[in-house]
Design a protein around this motif. Structure first.
Motif, mmCIF file in Angstrom:
data_model
loop_
_atom_site.group_PDB
_atom_site.id
_atom_site.type_symbol
_atom_site.label_atom_id
_atom_site.label_comp_id
_atom_site.label_asym_id
_atom_site.label_seq_id
_atom_site.Cartn_x
_atom_site.Cartn_y
_atom_site.Cartn_z
ATOM 1 N N UNK A 41 0.827 -1.225 0.000
ATOM 2 C CA UNK A 41 0.000 0.000 0.000
ATOM 3 C C UNK A 41 0.853 1.263 0.000
ATOM 4 N N UNK A 42 0.510 2.163 -0.884
ATOM 5 C CA UNK A 42 1.199 3.440 -0.949
ATOM 6 C C UNK A 42 2.497 3.425 -1.723
ATOM 7 N N UNK A 43 2.872 2.276 -2.259
ATOM 8 C CA UNK A 43 4.119 2.176 -3.007
ATOM 9 C C UNK A 43 3.851 1.720 -4.423
ATOM 10 N N UNK A 44 4.810 2.015 -5.300
ATOM 11 C CA UNK A 44 4.685 1.573 -6.680
ATOM 12 C C UNK A 44 4.949 0.073 -6.790
ATOM 13 N N UNK A 45 4.346 -0.510 -7.797
ATOM 14 C CA UNK A 45 4.605 -1.914 -8.066
ATOM 15 C C UNK A 45 6.066 -2.075 -8.477
ATOM 16 N N UNK A 46 6.732 -3.075 -7.919
ATOM 17 C CA UNK A 46 8.144 -3.279 -8.209
ATOM 18 C C UNK A 46 8.404 -4.667 -8.769
ATOM 19 N N UNK A 47 9.441 -4.724 -9.589
ATOM 20 C CA UNK A 47 9.834 -5.994 -10.189
ATOM 21 C C UNK A 47 10.448 -6.897 -9.137
ATOM 22 N N UNK A 48 10.066 -8.161 -9.168
ATOM 23 C CA UNK A 48 10.669 -9.166 -8.296
ATOM 24 C C UNK A 48 11.603 -10.056 -9.098
ATOM 25 N N UNK A 49 11.080 -10.619 -10.196
ATOM 26 C CA UNK A 49 11.876 -11.518 -11.019
ATOM 27 C C UNK A 49 11.235 -11.647 -12.392
ATOM 28 N N UNK A 50 12.072 -11.860 -13.395
ATOM 29 C CA UNK A 50 11.573 -12.107 -14.742
ATOM 30 C C UNK A 50 12.315 -13.280 -15.360
ATOM 31 N N UNK A 51 11.673 -13.900 -16.337
ATOM 32 C CA UNK A 51 12.293 -14.974 -17.100
ATOM 33 C C UNK A 51 11.882 -14.803 -18.550
ATOM 34 N N UNK A 52 12.842 -14.876 -19.454
ATOM 35 C CA UNK A 52 12.550 -14.672 -20.858
ATOM 36 C C UNK A 52 12.149 -15.982 -21.524
ATOM 37 N N UNK A 53 11.737 -15.867 -22.777
ATOM 38 C CA UNK A 53 11.408 -17.064 -23.531
ATOM 39 C C UNK A 53 12.609 -17.982 -23.702
ATOM 40 N N UNK A 54 13.806 -17.403 -23.616
ATOM 41 C CA UNK A 54 15.027 -18.195 -23.680
ATOM 42 C C UNK A 54 15.529 -18.631 -22.318
ATOM 43 N N UNK A 55 14.704 -18.403 -21.286
ATOM 44 C CA UNK A 55 14.989 -18.820 -19.909
ATOM 45 C C UNK A 55 16.105 -18.028 -19.240
ATOM 46 N N UNK A 56 16.383 -16.835 -19.721
ATOM 47 C CA UNK A 56 17.269 -15.942 -18.976
ATOM 48 C C UNK A 56 16.476 -15.316 -17.833
ATOM 49 N N UNK A 57 17.102 -15.233 -16.672
ATOM 50 C CA UNK A 57 16.397 -14.732 -15.500
ATOM 51 C C UNK A 57 17.022 -13.449 -14.974
ATOM 52 N N UNK A 58 16.197 -12.694 -14.279
ATOM 53 C CA UNK A 58 16.644 -11.447 -13.666
ATOM 54 C C UNK A 58 15.902 -11.294 -12.341
ATOM 55 N N UNK A 59 16.630 -10.844 -11.305
ATOM 56 C CA UNK A 59 16.031 -10.727 -9.986
ATOM 57 C C UNK A 59 16.302 -9.358 -9.380
ATOM 58 N N UNK A 60 15.363 -8.893 -8.578
ATOM 59 C CA UNK A 60 15.619 -7.720 -7.762
ATOM 60 C C UNK A 60 16.711 -8.070 -6.753
ATOM 61 N N UNK A 61 17.548 -7.109 -6.423
ATOM 62 C CA UNK A 61 18.630 -7.379 -5.478
ATOM 63 C C UNK A 61 18.103 -7.904 -4.143
ATOM 64 N N UNK A 62 16.941 -7.445 -3.744
ATOM 65 C CA UNK A 62 16.404 -7.806 -2.438
ATOM 66 C C UNK A 62 15.987 -9.271 -2.333
ATOM 67 N N UNK A 63 15.848 -9.948 -3.478
ATOM 68 C CA UNK A 63 15.402 -11.352 -3.432
ATOM 69 C C UNK A 63 16.438 -12.317 -3.989
ATOM 70 N N UNK A 64 17.541 -11.807 -4.485
ATOM 71 C CA UNK A 64 18.571 -12.689 -5.055
ATOM 72 C C UNK A 64 19.049 -13.685 -4.013
#
Length: 118
Positions: A41-64
């Motif tokens: 509440x009161x904050x912007x939506x933030x990225x947690x993790x993504x995965x591409x069609x080629x299975x490359x992944x990316x994570x927010x530093x806070x969850x790595x």
């Protein structure tokens, strides 16, 4: 109309684990990326993790090192370990896909609540 349905949220104690799932109502022609985002509440939506069609992944530093994203056909997962109270949020899945004409479409789920108690 494409629907994304999330599941797996809930209440867990700090240090515990949850696994989120997000299933699309159809199989896509081509997947650009799938991801998980969260919002408090009161904050912007933030990225947690993504995965591409080629299975490359990316994570927010806070969850790595604690969260792992994976996918299988039209479903994306988020394995969350060593949960902390600050992980408490509504978690949304997003799928960026291309249709047979290669137009890009973004779809969002409705969200699932994750609450981590201290």
């Amino acid at each position: 109309q494409v629907q994304l349905v999330e599941s797996g949220g809930g209440l867990v104690q700090a240090g515990g684990s949850l696994r989120l799932s997000c299933a699309a109502s159809e199989v896509f022609f081509s997947i650009n990326a799938m991801g998980w985002y969260r919002q408090t509440p009161g904050k912007q939506r933030e990225l947690v993790a993504t995965i591409t069609g080629g299975d490359s992944t990316n994570y927010a530093d806070s969850v790595k090192g604690r969260f792992t994203i994976s996918r299988d056909k039209n479903t994306v997962y988020l394995q969350m370990n060593s949960l902390k109270p600050e992980d408490t949020a509504v978690y949304y899945c997003k799928m960026s896909v291309r249709d047979i004409s290669l137009y890009l479409h973004d779809y969002w789920g409705r969200g699932t609540q994750v609450t981590v108690s201290s």
